[in-house]
Scaffold this active site. Sequence first.
Site, PDB file in Angstrom:
ATOM      1  N   LYS A   1      -7.651  13.110  -4.108  1.00  0.00           N
ATOM      2  CA  LYS A   1      -7.320  12.213  -3.010  1.00  0.00           C
ATOM      3  C   LYS A   1      -6.009  11.470  -3.239  1.00  0.00           C
ATOM      4  CE  LYS A   1      -9.614   9.580   0.460  1.00  0.00           C
ATOM      5  NZ  LYS A   1     -10.417   8.417   0.740  1.00  0.00           N
TER       6      LYS A   1
ATOM      7  N   ARG B   1     -16.138   1.365  -5.844  1.00  0.00           N
ATOM      8  CA  ARG B   1     -16.416   1.600  -4.439  1.00  0.00           C
ATOM      9  C   ARG B   1     -17.884   2.015  -4.318  1.00  0.00           C
ATOM     10  NH1 ARG B   1     -12.476   4.452  -6.658  1.00  0.00           N
ATOM     11  NH2 ARG B   1     -10.697   5.439  -5.739  1.00  0.00           N
TER      12      ARG B   1
ATOM     13  N   HIS C   1      -6.183  -0.041   6.568  1.00  0.00           N
ATOM     14  CA  HIS C   1      -5.924   1.357   6.903  1.00  0.00           C
ATOM     15  C   HIS C   1      -5.712   1.546   8.410  1.00  0.00           C
ATOM     16  CE1 HIS C   1      -6.715   3.163   2.958  1.00  0.00           C
ATOM     17  NE2 HIS C   1      -7.569   2.167   2.782  1.00  0.00           N
TER      18      HIS C   1
ATOM     19  N   THR D   1     -16.592  -5.759  -5.352  1.00  0.00           N
ATOM     20  CA  THR D   1     -15.629  -4.787  -4.843  1.00  0.00           C
ATOM     21  C   THR D   1     -14.516  -5.444  -4.033  1.00  0.00           C
ATOM     22  OG1 THR D   1     -17.343  -3.102  -4.831  1.00  0.00           O
ATOM     23  CG2 THR D   1     -15.456  -2.707  -3.403  1.00  0.00           C
TER      24      THR D   1
ATOM     25  N   GLU E   1     -17.382   1.745   1.303  1.00  0.00           N
ATOM     26  CA  GLU E   1     -16.232   2.040   0.456  1.00  0.00           C
ATOM     27  C   GLU E   1     -15.010   2.026   1.381  1.00  0.00           C
ATOM     28  OE1 GLU E   1     -16.506   6.062  -1.079  1.00  0.00           O
ATOM     29  OE2 GLU E   1     -17.668   6.683   0.662  1.00  0.00           O
TER      30      GLU E   1
END
Lengths: 420, 477
Positions: free
Chosen positions: B253, B314, B53, B44, B340
Site C-alpha cells: 500500500k 489501526r 482523505h 489510535t 481504520e
Amino acid sequence: MNKKVQIVIIGGGPAGLAAALAAKKNGVNDILILERDNILGGILNQCIHNGFGLHTFKEELTGPEYAGRYIDMVLEEKIPYKLDTMVIDINKDKEVTYINKEDGLQTIQAEAVILAMGCRERPRGALNIPGYRPAGIYTAGTAQRLMNIEGHMVGRKVVILGSGDIGLIMARRMTLEGAKVEVVAELMPYSGGLKRNIVQCLDDYGIPLKLSHTVIGIEGKDHVEGITIAEVDANRKPIPGTEEHYEADTLLLSCGLIPENELTKGIGAGMNPVTNGPLVNDKLETDADGVFACGNVLHVHDLVDYVSEEATLAGANAAAYVLGGAGKEGRRVKITCDNGVRYTVPQTLDITNMNDKVVVRFRVADVYKDRSICVYYDDEKVSSVKKRVLAPGEMEQVILKKESFDKYPDVTNIRICTEE
Amino acid sequence: MSIMDQDVVIIGAGVVGAAIAREISRYDLKVCVIEKEEDVCSGTSKANSAIVHAGFDAKPGSVKAKYNLEGNLMMGQLSKDLDFEFKQNGSMVLCFDEADRPALDELYQRGLDNGVQGLEIITGDEARKIEPNISDEVVAAMIARTGGIVCPFGLTIALAENAADNGVSFKFNTEVQNIVKIDGGYKVATNNEEITTKYIVNAAGVYADVIHNMVSSQKIHITPRKGDYMLMDKEVGGLVSHTIFQLPGKYGKGILVTPTVHGNLLAGPTAVDVDDKECTATTAEELADVSMKANKSVKNVPFRQTITSFSGLRAHEDGDDFIIGECSDAEGFFDAAGIESPGLTSAPAIGAELAKEIAEKAGAQEKSDWNGYRKGIPHVSQLSFEERAELIKQNPAYGTIICRCEEISEGEIVDAINRTLGAKSMDGIKRRTRAGMGRCQAGFCTPRTIEILARELGIKPDEVCKNRPGSELIVGD
C-alpha cells in the site's frame, strides 16, 4: 520607534556573560543581555561538579561558582539583563524581538548582536532507538537539571547511552545519590567525552564503559523496565548474539549536543554543516554584518574556559564594531581543514587586520595516536606539533601569529590537518 | 423499567467516540463517555497519518467510501466551528511505472464513482513542476485537491471539549469489563463502577471486537495493524506541500510523505499485523522500511532530521470495512467498529449519523441551548507581534516561554490544565499545546512543565505522569 541598544546579547550563560563584560571593558555601556531562563549562568547552574576554571581562574570551581564569578562581575559593571525573556525573532536589520511577562512583546534595534544561545541535547527520536515511548527516558542534561536544580531523583537503576561529558558526569552523580548505574554504552569505538571524566566518573566507581555498543530495546510500556544493549559492527549495526539485558527504570541519553541556531538561520547567516554553528571570521562575526557568535552556539566546546575566552573576543570585536574601530577589510584568507580535522573556527582570517594572535579551534574525526597537527600556508608546511593522542572528545587548537604572514603576504589558503 | 444511570454510554474517547459524543450532545439525552486511558485521544487517534482523505481509495459502495466523502466535506466548517488546525493541502498519488498506468486510471475512476471532486491525472513532469522534490521516476500522478491534513489531537480534543461543554460527562481510567443485557438497556461493568444505560455506542478502537462480542453472537474480529512513522524537524517541513501517496502496487500500500499542519514532515506508516492490542513499539526493521520506501517517492528525505518516531495501531476488521450502526442481535447497542483509515476523516460523519439514529430511536429532542462552537487555547506563537503583545498585556503568563522549540508559553500550559477536560499529564499538555513536541523533544521544558502540572493540579512532582498511572516521571526527592 523601537528602543535602541548598542549591543544585544542573546543568552546569559557563560558565553553571553563573558561577551558582555568584554564589550563593556572595551568601551560600550549600552548593552542588554536577554536570558530565557529565570537566572543568569546558563547550564553551568546545573553543573554542580568541579573542574571548571582551571584556565580562567587557575583554580578548580564548580559550575555555579564559575558562573557566579561572571555574574558578580556583570552585576558590578551594572550591565543590564532581562530574565525569563525569550528572543523570538532577529531580522536582517538587527531588530531583536523578545517577549517576557513584564515587557510583553518588544522589538529593539541593535547596532550589534552577539549570539550566545548555547546548544541542546540530541533527543531519543533523533537516535532512532526503536521500542515503546515510556516514562524514564531522559537526556542527561534534563536529568541533571531535575536532580541538581529541582531536587528530584529520576531513577534508581540506570543505563546510559552515549559517553558525552554530561552522561559521564551524570553516571557519577546518580551513583552518589544512591542509584545503580549499570553500564554506559557508546556507539562509537571511542568516547565523546573527556578522558578525565571517564576516569573520575566511571573508572573510580566501577561503572563499565562499553564501546561500540548501542541500545536495541526498551522494555516497559508505561515506564522503563529494562534495557537491552548489543555490540555493533563497523557499520554501527547491532551484531546478533551480543545482546545484554539490564533491569533498569531509567535510560539516560548523552549522544551529542546541537548548537541552537534557529534564530541565526532567521538572520540569514551562513551555517557550517559540520559544527551546526554559523560560519565566522577571525572577529567571530557571522556573514550577517554586525552579528557575532560565541560559545556552544558557534561550536560545542569541551571546557567552559574556552567558551569564556572565545566570548571575550566576540564581545571586544562587537564593541569595536559599534565604536567604529573595526577597521576596513584587509586581505581575507580561507582556513580549510582535512585529513582528520573535521572543522575549524574561524573559517576565514583577515591577515591584514588580524590580532597579533588568532586561536583556531577544531576537533578531530577519530582517535589518533602519534600524529602531528600541521598548518600549511598554501603548499608550504609552516608548523607541525606532535601529539601522543588526539581524540574527538577534546577540542584542539593552533595559534596563528600575525607576524607569521610577513613571509607569506600572498597566501590564499590556510590548511590545518593531521599527519602521521 | 428501572431508572437508568445514563441514556447513552459511549465506550472510547478517541476521535470517533468524541465525534459521536459531540453530535449526540445536541439532544436532551444523558450521555457519558468512558475511556480506559487517562485522557481523550490516547489510542489510535493520537498516532496516525493525520490525513483528511479525499475519498478515492475506498471501494465504491463501501461504508468507508460513504463516510470518507461525507467527513471530508464536513471538515472545513468543523475546523472553524471548533477551532482546530486543518489545511486542504491536496493529495498526490504517484505512479512510478508505465505498466501501472491502468491502476492509476482505475483509482481515478474509483474516486469519480465515490463522488470525489477535484481529481486530475497529470504527467510526471507536471507533477514535478508542482512538487519539485518528488522522484525522477514518477511517470504520472493523480492530484486530489480535496485531500487535507489535520491536527488529530486538535480535532479529537475539540470534539470532546465541545461535547463536555454541552453536558456530556467523561469518565477516565475506566475500563469496561463486562456488559450485560438488562430490561430496557444494558449494565456496563467497569473497573470502577457499574453503569446502567439505555444505549451503548461501541467506539473502542482496537478493542471494539471485544466490546461487540460481549453483547452479540455475531462475532467480529479486529486485528491491530501496526504502523511506524518518523516525524522530521520543521526546518524540512516544506520539502513537499501535498500529501504524497504511492500508487498501491508491488510495494504494497505504500508509504506517504506529508507536511503536517504544524509544519513538520511526516513519513509512514508501515503495516504489520500484531496480536497485542497495546503493541505500539517501533522496530528497527519497520523504521528502515519507512525510510527506504519514502525515498522512492521523494528524493533524499532528510531522515537525519528526525525528531521522533512513533507507532500506531489501526483497527482492521476481517470484513475490511467499517461496521456502523445498531447491532442486529443487540437492540440499543451501536457499533462504530473496524475504524481504520480513513477513520479520522470519517469520524465527524460517523458521529452525525449515529447520533441521529440513536436520537430517533430514543425519541429525543434537540436542545435549544446547544452551542456548537468551541474556542481553543490560543496558539500564541502563531499570532502577529501586535496580537501577541496585546495578549501578554491581558495575561502576562503568555509572555513566559516554557517550551522553547515550539514557543509555548506558561499561559497556554495553564489553560490546557484548567479548561474543560483539562490535561492531567505531560502527554495531555503536549497534545493540547505542543509543549514538548519540538526538536528537543521536551529536554528543556520537562522540568518546568512538571512544576506547573504539580502546582495547578495540587499534586506532588513525583505524582506527575507522562500519561497513564505507572508512568511517573521522577521517583522521589
